[in-house]
Design a protein around this motif. Structure first.
Motif, PDB file in Angstrom:
ATOM      1  N   ARG A   1       0.831  -1.209   0.000  1.00  0.00           N
ATOM      2  CA  ARG A   1       0.000   0.000   0.000  1.00  0.00           C
ATOM      3  C   ARG A   1       0.864   1.258   0.000  1.00  0.00           C
ATOM      4  NH1 ARG A   1      -3.382  -3.032   3.492  1.00  0.00           N
ATOM      5  NH2 ARG A   1      -2.367  -2.145   5.332  1.00  0.00           N
TER       6      ARG A   1
ATOM      7  N   ARG B   1       2.691   1.460  -3.596  1.00  0.00           N
ATOM      8  CA  ARG B   1       1.862   1.405  -4.809  1.00  0.00           C
ATOM      9  C   ARG B   1       1.932   2.693  -5.625  1.00  0.00           C
ATOM     10  NH1 ARG B   1      -2.134  -1.569  -7.006  1.00  0.00           N
ATOM     11  NH2 ARG B   1      -2.206  -2.975  -5.209  1.00  0.00           N
ATOM     12  N   PRO B   2       1.800   3.888  -5.015  1.00  0.00           N
ATOM     13  CA  PRO B   2       1.900   5.104  -5.851  1.00  0.00           C
ATOM     14  C   PRO B   2       3.234   5.205  -6.585  1.00  0.00           C
ATOM     15  CG  PRO B   2       0.974   5.630  -3.690  1.00  0.00           C
ATOM     16  CD  PRO B   2       1.462   4.209  -3.619  1.00  0.00           C
TER      17      PRO B   2
ATOM     18  N   GLU C   1       3.195   2.641  -9.496  1.00  0.00           N
ATOM     19  CA  GLU C   1       2.375   3.046 -10.643  1.00  0.00           C
ATOM     20  C   GLU C   1       2.983   4.236 -11.374  1.00  0.00           C
ATOM     21  OE1 GLU C   1      -1.635   3.672  -9.437  1.00  0.00           O
ATOM     22  OE2 GLU C   1      -2.045   1.518  -9.240  1.00  0.00           O
TER      23      GLU C   1
ATOM     24  N   GLY D   1      -8.049   0.461 -16.129  1.00  0.00           N
ATOM     25  CA  GLY D   1      -7.463  -0.671 -15.421  1.00  0.00           C
ATOM     26  C   GLY D   1      -7.407  -1.944 -16.221  1.00  0.00           C
TER      27      GLY D   1
ATOM     28  N   TRP E   1      -6.490  12.526 -16.607  1.00  0.00           N
ATOM     29  CA  TRP E   1      -5.805  12.873 -15.356  1.00  0.00           C
ATOM     30  C   TRP E   1      -6.660  13.793 -14.488  1.00  0.00           C
ATOM     31  CZ3 TRP E   1      -2.915  12.704 -11.362  1.00  0.00           C
ATOM     32  CH2 TRP E   1      -2.487  13.856 -10.708  1.00  0.00           C
TER      33      TRP E   1
ATOM     34  N   HIS F   1      -9.492  11.645 -13.004  1.00  0.00           N
ATOM     35  CA  HIS F   1      -8.997  10.632 -12.061  1.00  0.00           C
ATOM     36  C   HIS F   1      -7.497  10.874 -11.840  1.00  0.00           C
ATOM     37  CE1 HIS F   1     -12.795   8.516 -12.576  1.00  0.00           C
ATOM     38  NE2 HIS F   1     -12.616   8.576 -13.879  1.00  0.00           N
TER      39      HIS F   1
ATOM     40  N   THR G   1      -4.764   9.875 -10.613  1.00  0.00           N
ATOM     41  CA  THR G   1      -4.007   8.775 -10.021  1.00  0.00           C
ATOM     42  C   THR G   1      -2.558   8.830 -10.489  1.00  0.00           C
ATOM     43  OG1 THR G   1      -4.470   7.251 -11.844  1.00  0.00           O
ATOM     44  CG2 THR G   1      -6.098   7.357 -10.058  1.00  0.00           C
ATOM     45  N   PRO G   2      -1.640   8.195  -9.750  1.00  0.00           N
ATOM     46  CA  PRO G   2      -0.236   8.172 -10.204  1.00  0.00           C
ATOM     47  C   PRO G   2      -0.075   7.564 -11.589  1.00  0.00           C
ATOM     48  CG  PRO G   2      -0.384   7.499  -7.905  1.00  0.00           C
ATOM     49  CD  PRO G   2      -1.792   7.593  -8.406  1.00  0.00           C
TER      50      PRO G   2
ATOM     51  N   ASN H   1      -2.270   7.531 -14.126  1.00  0.00           N
ATOM     52  CA  ASN H   1      -2.729   8.467 -15.156  1.00  0.00           C
ATOM     53  C   ASN H   1      -1.750   9.625 -15.328  1.00  0.00           C
ATOM     54  OD1 ASN H   1      -5.011   6.962 -15.721  1.00  0.00           O
ATOM     55  ND2 ASN H   1      -6.312   8.096 -14.288  1.00  0.00           N
TER      56      ASN H   1
END
Length: 506
Positions: free
Chosen positions: A269, A272-273, A276, A322, A365, A368, A370-371, A373
């Motif tokens: 956890r 994870r960033p 990715e 995903g 981006w 969403h 997210t790292p 994207n």
């Protein structure tokens, strides 16, 4: 001027910074070439193993009885295609139950109203004549639709995927989770075992949602001149050392991270960033030998219509959802433009798609953040938008600069050694990987091609130019990118032009 020159060449901090910048760029170039070499080996091993196991795939009778076997709807968008029958014949001759395979040709009504003078008739009319020559059971497998109005390839594909087109074909089996949408261009020569391989893979891996197969630009290799043959090999190498290798390695990275998450969920956890952002890669769709499950494609709103190249945008859209595409080892042949201007136009269209994808990725981006994207957007801008037009100039200049500055700092032995070694290694790998290894590995795949193609260099001239002109394709790609940028700077727009196969074949 003498005073300025003395100041400019004597400023230590400036040349110190340039030395390390050149060192990093040359080191990165050498590292990328090593990765390309490894990527080609990975893909070729993947293909070789699959063709060694062809005998283990289920036959047509078994797939006919299997109620869970996937149903394929293969789309072929067309516009002024004089030899469309070659592609349709290859698709209809595939080794798959004919009741579970449908081919839809997506034409355009405006071509029917104004067919190309060299053809005399529209592509739709050629498809109708070809269909009439087929036995009744194959006629049922082939459908022709014509899109009204304007639009690019993506619009044609979405027109062919309307429910009113699919429902009559699929009858009571209209379950989007069982239907797979295939895509080939009008110059494609697919392997007859593609559908069998996917069916076997789905039986073992029900979670697969999309596939990208190996595409080689060798279909018209015998009609190309020396330069065209060099470029055909180089363009094919992009697909095997980047596109397919990336899909194979992406699944390996995700599997490794999943094992970490199972053993140490708290650590997973936390990292994870970073994983990715730094280790995930965007997947590349090629618009050939490509398969996506119908329900997944519908969840995306069909094929993306926002850019000049719907295939690259589709890859980004799947990644943002995903969906991880699986690599598919069956080979497909496509044509290579047979003129220098044709290659430039093709790369200009692709680069226009690169520019269009920036807005798409920026929107993804923002919706969403997210790292992954963010990584998709940043790598796309850095590796494609920026590096594509300037790489052909920047890498040679910085290579020479690295050699020169190594002698300015010769009083540091380690710096001098690195400064001389990295540009030398990069240049050597350019010739070795691009001119020699690429040719050998492409030749190793030719026994498995769906049509016999001889890519061997049989003369000294072909071997010499094939080795030392291995950068010709990249120079033409750079010209294509600058054609787009220059047009946008002058007029604010660039209209991509489709490859003219009528001139090449009629």
């Amino acid at each position: 001027m003498d005073a300025f020159g003395a100041w400019f060449w004597g400023t230590g901090w400036f040349w110190f910074a340039m030395f390390w910048a050149a060192l990093l760029v040359n080191g990165r170039a050498a590292f990328k070439l090593l990765l390309d070499w490894k990527g080609m080996l990975t893909t070729c091993r993947f293909v070789e193993q699959a063709y060694e196991q062809l005998a283990t795939l289920p036959d047509e009778a078994t797939l006919e009885r299997d109620q869970a076997a996937p149903i394929f709807v293969h789309l072929v968008p067309v516009w002024q295609e004089p030899e469309i029958a070659t592609t349709l014949r290859a698709l209809l001759d595939s080794r798959y139950p004919h009741g579970k395979l449908h081919v839809i040709v997506a034409a355009r009504e405006d071509e029917a109203r104004s067919p190309h003078q060299a053809m005399g008739v529209s592509t739709a009319e050629l498809v109708r004549r070809f269909r009439e020559s087929l036995p009744p059971w194959q006629q049922k497998m082939l459908t022709l639709v014509a899109m009204p109005g304007d639009g690019r390839k993506a619009h044609q594909l979405n027109w062919a995927l309307r429910p009113e087109v699919l429902k009559p074909l699929l009858d009571l089996r209209y379950d989007p989770a069982r239907v797979w949408i295939g895509l080939s261009d009008a110059d494609s020569i697919p392997d007859p075992n593609v559908y069998r391989w996917i069916a076997a893979d789905l039986a073992a891996n029900r979670g697969r949602l999309a596939y990208q197969g190996v595409t080689l630009s060798l279909a018209n290799f015998d009609r190309l001149d020396v330069r065209g043959r060099v470029c055909a090999v180089q363009q094919s190498s992009i697909f095997i050392r980047v596109s397919i290798a990336r899909l194979i390695n992406e699944r390996r990275r995700l599997a490794a991270f999943a094992r970490l998450a199972a053993r140490a969920p708290r650590v997973a956890r936390l990292v994870r960033p970073i994983f990715e952002l730094c280790f995930r890669r965007s997947q590349i769709c090629l618009g050939h030998n490509q398969f996506v499950r119908l329900d997944v494609l519908r969840s995306l709103g069909g094929f993306p219509t926002s850019g000049a190249t719907e295939d690259s945008t589709l890859g980004y859209a799947l990644g943002a959802r995903g969906v991880v595409m699986a690599a598919m080892p069956m080979l497909e042949l496509v044509d290579m433009p047979d003129s220098r201007d044709g290659m430039i136009r093709q790369n200009a269209r692709w680069y226009k798609g690169v520019l269009d994808d920036v807005a798409f990725l920026r929107g993804v981006w923002r919706r969403h953040p997210t790292p992954f994207n963010l990584a998709q957007l940043c790598r796309h801008v850095g590796n494609k938008v920026v590096e594509w037009p300037i790489a052909a100039v920047v890498y040679p200049v910085l290579g020479f600069l690295g050699w020169h500055l190594a002698y300015r700092f010769s009083y540091h032995p380690v710096w001098f050694l690195l400064g001389v070694a990295f540009p030398s290694i990069s240049l050597g790998l350019t010739i070795w990987v691009g001119g020699i290894v690429t040719q050998d590995l492409i030749e190793s795949l030719t026994p498995h091609l769906p049509r016999r193609v001889n890519v061997a260099r049989t003369t000294l001239k072909a071997k010499f130019w094939g080795t030392f002109r291995c950068q010709t394709y990249w120079l033409l790609a750079t010209r294509g990118a600058w054609r787009v940028l220059w047009s946008i700077a002058r007029s604010g727009r660039f209209e991509p032009v489709k490859t003219d196969r009528v001139v090449r074949r009629v």
